[in-house]
Design a protein around this motif. Structure first.
Motif: not given
Length: 236
Positions: A146-148, A153, A155, A180-182, A188
């Motif tokens: 999942k992202n933020n 995400a 990923s 990116w966030a994952t 983050t």
């Protein structure tokens, strides 16, 4: 200038055709490979997935197309990762594209329903320039992180590898970046999760069996972890 008889031309033509046929047969031959590695730690893209592990490989290739199965099982701790990956890829003139199905031992292997499966499907594309290879990986389905915003995400991971030889050893420098966030990589945002340097010596036994031994140093600048890695393999 001598002239070649009709019969001689036919014979030469048949010999040429046979030669071409043999060459094509050699190019069309399916090649298989198998191997087994023993490593002191299972570190993957800067993540610690276990201590001492056995990692078998079985694969086949034909005309740049390859299919392989790779696994890892920890042998010192029950909680270490147990993994099975299937990869289908195609390579030509330095260019590679592929798909990997990652599966970890949690849950049923044959459960493919969304939000229930423990499989992760990843696509990748890369190019090898000789002095440097660059590959981009992205999870597009399955049990992705999942992202933020707590959404899928997708990923992704960018890996750069530079091979070189020094003092009779084969070396490899590598850098891995998560863009990116994952939660899959514990990031983050944009992060460098892997910087590595590895040296390998391949011992050839009876001109047929390969016994590569490697020692490497890997760091994850994002998590602040550093690992000293070593392993030995056997392959045909």
């Amino acid at each position: 200038m001598k002239t070649i008889s009709k019969r001689g031309s036919i014979i030469i033509g048949l010999v040429t055709l046979l030669s071409v046929s043999i060459t094509l047969s050699a190019q069309d031959k399916v090649e298989a490979n198998l191997g087994l590695d023993l490593v002191n730690q299972y570190i993957w893209r800067g993540q610690d997935l276990g201590n001492v592990s056995l990692q078998p490989t079985l694969g086949a290739s034909w005309k740049g197309l390859s299919l392989s199965a790779w696994g890892s099982v920890g042998i010192t701790r029950a909680e270490d990762t147990k993994e099975l990956d299937l990869t289908l890829s195609y390579s030509t003139k330095g260019f590679t594209v592929g798909l990997t199905d990652y599966w970890f031992s949690d849950g049923s292997y044959f459960q493919y329903k969304a939000h229930k499966t423990t499989h992760i499907w990843e696509g990748y594309i890369g190019y090898d320039f000789g002095f440097l290879s660059a590959t981009w990986y992205t999870n597009f389905a399955g049990d992705d992180g999942k992202n933020n915003s707590l959404k899928r995400a997708y990923s992704s991971y960018l890996e750069l590898i530079a091979p070189f030889t020094l003092a009779g050893l084969d070396w490899e420098g590598s850098v891995g970046i998560v863009p990116w966030a994952t939660t899959s990589y514990g990031t983050t945002g944009f992060a460098c999760t892997n910087v590595g340097l590895k040296a390998t010596k391949d011992f050839l036994i009876k001109e047929k069996y390969h016994l590569p031994v490697f020692v490497g140093l890997n760091a994850n600048p994002d998590s602040g972890k550093v690992y000293m890695l070593c392993g030995v393999g056997f392959s045909l």
